[in-house]
Design an enzyme around this catalytic site. Structure first.
Site, short mmCIF file in Angstrom:
data_model
loop_
_atom_site.label_atom_id
_atom_site.label_comp_id
_atom_site.label_asym_id
_atom_site.label_seq_id
_atom_site.Cartn_x
_atom_site.Cartn_y
_atom_site.Cartn_z
N GLU A 201 -8.29 -5.63 5.47
CA GLU A 201 -8.37 -5.31 4.03
C GLU A 201 -6.95 -5.82 3.30
OE1 GLU A 201 -8.62 -0.76 5.69
OE2 GLU A 201 -9.30 -0.80 3.50
N ARG B 249 -12.03 15.31 8.03
CA ARG B 249 -12.77 15.36 6.51
C ARG B 249 -14.31 16.05 6.99
NH1 ARG B 249 -11.15 10.22 3.59
NH2 ARG B 249 -9.38 10.13 4.63
N ASN C 269 0.95 -1.19 -0.07
CA ASN C 269 0.26 -0.04 -0.01
C ASN C 269 0.89 1.20 -0.15
OD1 ASN C 269 -2.06 2.13 0.52
ND2 ASN C 269 -2.60 1.25 2.30
N ARG D 135 -2.76 -2.27 -3.45
CA ARG D 135 -3.81 -1.41 -3.13
C ARG D 135 -3.97 -0.40 -4.13
NH1 ARG D 135 -5.08 3.07 1.16
NH2 ARG D 135 -7.37 3.32 0.76
N HIS E 47 -12.93 2.50 0.50
CA HIS E 47 -13.03 1.22 1.45
C HIS E 47 -13.68 0.13 0.98
CE1 HIS E 47 -13.19 4.83 4.76
NE2 HIS E 47 -11.93 4.49 4.49
#
Ligand code: AMP
Length: 396
Positions: free
Chosen positions: A382, A239, A7, A89, A178
């Site tokens: 993940e 955010r 990643n 990823r 996600h």
């Protein structure tokens, strides 16, 4: 049979080496401050190893990862050849990539072509792919996209109510993120409940630093809260999530700031950090709220209220709700937030057991025995989804 999962971020590279015979992670780590100075954190059964090492670019970081995996003291491999494949990823697959793919020159070009949609993420992801190719030219590599799981969303869920030409010309639409996490937990939930995924309507709540919810009907994503970028939807660590779009222009005018500065403000200085002025981390918020900080308490209330609101919306959109799954840093660990969210949903048939809600670190059904809607806590994984997809594509 080992799969290396990568990643790559702009100045970091996370890795995990999985033994696919039992799906265990045998090593994991992080190269950070790439292009600045360079720091490695590497973990195995033998313990944690940290070292400052020069990492002028991702290629250098990748060389350090391989050397460390082969290292006599800290490593877990005898030869580089034991790595059968690499899974990457990749944040944005646009409409081009609806599933994971074997990386070819054409796929690289495709990832580059959708980079406009994720300018902060796709270019570093590509850098990671190229660094792996440089050091392991004969090892097959697979791209696993955050957006792919949501490509099953119907048009009514992904279209913005703006000029259709903007969608056609610039691909401005909702994509969602996600995906690997929502896929992992929505696959596991029916298994835990001994039910068929095809007959279930589930809302998966990925509550971490980034926050997104997903409506999963019959095993596929039919709606999700993030949009063209990961800024839309819930209130997050830093955010803002959903906001009246007119606020952006208003802030720019009132604060005399550029579009870039307004974007930075909404991405990095908003969310629960913005409301509380304390932190983006829920552990700090909780401590502050418990010692009487009203803004920290308000941030947590806004957060939980919005999560509950989205669950209600998805129950309506799917015309039913069988299970809610909480996952990621906050979803897995913060029983107070789970309790607050579930308190809004008793009308739907949600009832959680306070004792079960207090447990941590395991996949668990925390509902009361007769509750109509099951509430599950499932630690996400993940990297495992990326490794499984890589294995499936390469058929080994
Ligand atoms: P993630 O993005 O999944 O790594 O989640 C990171 C976030 O999870 C942190 O910023 C915290 O807000 C939250 N978190 C992690 N551990 C805990 C905990 N024990 N209690 C409450 N929140 C936590």
């Amino acid at each position: 049979m080992y799969v290396l999962v990568i990643n790559a971020g702009s100045s970091s590279l996370k890795y995990q080496l999985l033994d696919m015979s039992n799906e265990n992670a045998i090593a994991k780590g992080l190269c950070e401050r790439i292009g600045i100075d360079g720091r490695l954190v590497h973990e195995t059964d033998k313990g944690k190893h940290t070292a400052d090492k020069a990492m002028p670019d991702h290629g250098a970081a990748m060389a350090i990862v391989i050397d460390t995996l082969l290292d006599a003291e800290h490593g877990v491999l005898k030869s580089k050849d034991e790595i059968k494949a690499v899974g990457h990823r990749v944040v944005h697959g646009g409409e081009t990539f609806t599933a994971s793919v074997l990386i070819t020159d054409e796929v690289e070009k495709g990832i580059e072509a959708v980079s406009d949609l994720a300018p902060l993420h796709n270019p570093p992801n590509l850098t990671g792919i190229r660094a792996c190719k440089q050091h392991m030219p004969n090892v097959p590599q697979v791209a696993v996209f955050d957006t792919a799981f949501h490509q099953t969303m119907p048009e009514k869920a992904f279209l913005y109510a703006i000029d259709y030409e903007l969608y056609k010309k610039h691909k401005i639409r909702r994509y969602g993120f996600h995906g690997t996490s929502h896929k992992y937990v929505s696959n596991l939930a029916p298994e835990m409940l001994k039910r068929d995924a095809k007959d279930m309507k589930i809302v998966t709540c990925h509550l971490g630093n980034g926050v997104s919810l997903c409506a999963v009907d019959g095993g596929v994503s039919v709606d999700t809260s993030m949009g063209m970028t990961p800024l839309e939807g819930l209130a997050m660590g830093t955010r803002c999530g959903d906001i009246d779009p007119a606020v952006v222009q208003y802030i720019m005018e009132k604060e005399c700031i550029s579009a870039q500065q307004a974007g930075d403000m909404l991405n990095k200085k908003s969310g629960v950090l913005g409301i509380s002025g304390v932190s983006s981390d829920f552990r700090d918020l909780c401590t502050a709220a418990n010692s009487g900080n009203e803004r920290a308490a308000a941030a947590m209330e806004v957060f939980a209220y919005r999560v509950a609101g989205y669950i209600g919306r998805y129950a309506a959109c799917m015309n039913g709700l069988d299970a809610i799954v909480f996952t990621a840093g906050i979803g897995e660990n913060d029983c107070g937030i789970r309790e607050k969210v579930c308190a809004y949903l008793t009308w739907f048939g949600v009832e959680i057991d306070p004792e079960l809600n207090g447990k941590r670190g395991q996949a668990l059904d925390i509902s009361k025995p007769n509750a109509k809607v099951r509430v599950l806590v499932i630690p996400t994984n993940e990297e495992l989804v990326i490794a499984r997809d890589t294995k499936a594509i390469l058929k080994f």
